[in-house]
Design an enzyme around this catalytic site. Structure first.
Site, PDB file in Angstrom:
ATOM      1  N   HIS A   1      51.814  45.291  42.316  1.00  0.00           N
ATOM      2  CA  HIS A   1      52.089  45.204  41.026  1.00  0.00           C
ATOM      3  C   HIS A   1      51.234  46.507  40.370  1.00  0.00           C
ATOM      4  O   HIS A   1      50.346  47.046  40.801  1.00  0.00           O
ATOM      5  CB  HIS A   1      51.106  43.950  40.334  1.00  0.00           C
ATOM      6  CG  HIS A   1      51.657  42.548  40.432  1.00  0.00           C
ATOM      7  ND1 HIS A   1      52.816  42.215  41.081  1.00  0.00           N
ATOM      8  CD2 HIS A   1      51.191  41.423  40.144  1.00  0.00           C
ATOM      9  CE1 HIS A   1      53.241  41.031  41.140  1.00  0.00           C
ATOM     10  NE2 HIS A   1      52.353  40.586  40.647  1.00  0.00           N
TER      11      HIS A   1
ATOM     12  N   CYS B   1      47.235  37.362  39.247  1.00  0.00           N
ATOM     13  CA  CYS B   1      47.185  38.422  40.020  1.00  0.00           C
ATOM     14  C   CYS B   1      47.079  39.866  39.461  1.00  0.00           C
ATOM     15  O   CYS B   1      46.412  40.711  39.373  1.00  0.00           O
ATOM     16  CB  CYS B   1      48.588  38.425  40.950  1.00  0.00           C
ATOM     17  SG  CYS B   1      49.862  37.902  40.101  1.00  0.00           S
TER      18      CYS B   1
END
Length: 341
Positions: free
Chosen positions: A243, A131
């Protein structure tokens, strides 16, 4: 005639997001099949706003009855079932790290290296990157094309959803425990995550880096350019979704903030929102539920020749996992996988 698409790990956080994304983007499917372990068989999962699906047992499923399978059930499950699915003629798009560095398996971010999909037929497996890597290479690609990136130093601030539902539950429970003065219990993370940051994601390697940091290095090289030097420090932070990354790059050609913005502007999947004022940048809260990678805080790094610093944020459950997998499937059916009439 549409495709038959299986989602492996359909009851997990990313699996549910995959189902939602397939529904939202109206993927050309005649049938969506939700698969999970036997203990989840018979349960129902939501298929976006299109209704619910009954979960089937992965162990007994015949993959010849699916054209594409999106896997998000962990590396061990992928290692066991992805080759079986591929041999049955089903094309696997795998979200785990199990096959990312296999030379016969393309590692793909569709905005960055869609041409790699041409090699999917060697094993009928396509790998989805980590990710944190996915959002990084989307942000770096237009800069690399325009200026040639030599080196990237990355510090990540990764949300607890990267550790699945268990990670999100642990942050919630620990936060509540702090406020009501209950004992802090931890099972998923190595230290308390509520009101804390943990400079440790995944296992430690012999050189002192963690496997998460190693993934960012080798995956960026495989997707973008093997000649780019990449070093990362990965940190878990008490954020539920999204994130963030502070990225420091050195380029071969001269670069400044304005030319960098122009290169990034309009690149697919990338949004530049960069105002040198209060609230003139994107944080994980704003990125949650969004498809794009957002770039902010673009400025020159005066400590090196041809240096640039920027901040990028993305919803790790979407672009970092589910969305990228579905985009791979979309590119696959558009350019490579032709369904018989």
């Amino acid at each position: 005639m549409g495709y038959r698409v299986a989602v492996v790990g359909a009851t997990g956080a990313v699996g549910r997001e995959m189902l939602t994304t397939l529904a939202e983007r109206n993927f050309p499917a005649d049938e969506i099949i939700a698969l999970a372990s036997g203990r989840s068989a018979g349960n129902e999962v939501s298929f976006g706003e299109k209704g619910t699906l009954t979960v089937q047992d992965l162990a007994t499923f015949d993959f010849s009855k699916a054209d594409i399978a999106l896997f998000s059930a962990g590396g061990d499950v992928s290692l066991e079932y992805a080759p079986k699915a591929g041999q049955a003629g089903c094309v696997v798009i795998d979200n785990s790290s199990a096959f990312r560095m296999d030379p016969d398996v393309p590692l793909v971010v569709p905005e960055v290296n869609p041409g790699a999909l041409a090699r999917y037929g060697k094993k009928n497996i396509i790998a989805n990157p980590n990710c944190s890597t996915a959002q990084l290479v989307v942000a770096m690609k237009p800069l690399h094309d325009a200026f040639g990136i030599k080196r990237a130093v990355v510090s990540t601030y990764q949300s607890v959803s990267g550790a699945g539902k268990e990670g999100m539950d642990e942050l919630f429970n620990q936060t509540r425990a702090v406020y009501v003065n209950d004992p802090i219990e931890r099972e998923t993370f190595t230290k308390q995550i509520a009101f804390n940051v943990i400079p440790h994601i995944d296992k430690f390697m012999d050189d002192g880096f963690t496997k998460e940091e190693w993934k960012m290095t080798v995956e960026t090289k495989k997707i973008l350019d093997p000649d780019i030097d990449v070093v990362a420090q990965c940190v878990r932070v008490p954020v539920f979704i999204g994130h963030s990354e502070a990225v420091f790059i050195e380029t071969k050609k001269p670069i400044d903030a304005e030319t960098a913005r122009k290169a990034m502007h309009g690149f697919p999947g990338l949004i530049v929102l960069d105002h040198r004022a209060d609230e003139g940048y994107v944080t994980p809260v704003e990125s949650a539920g969004e498809d794009a990678v957002y770039v902010s805080r673009i400025r020159v790094d005066p400590t090196v020749k041809n240096g640039l610093v920027f901040w990028c944020v993305s919803d790790n459950l979407r672009k970092g996992a589910a969305l990228n997998a579905v985009q791979i499937a979309e590119e696959l059916v558009a350019k490579h996988l032709k369904k018989a009439a």
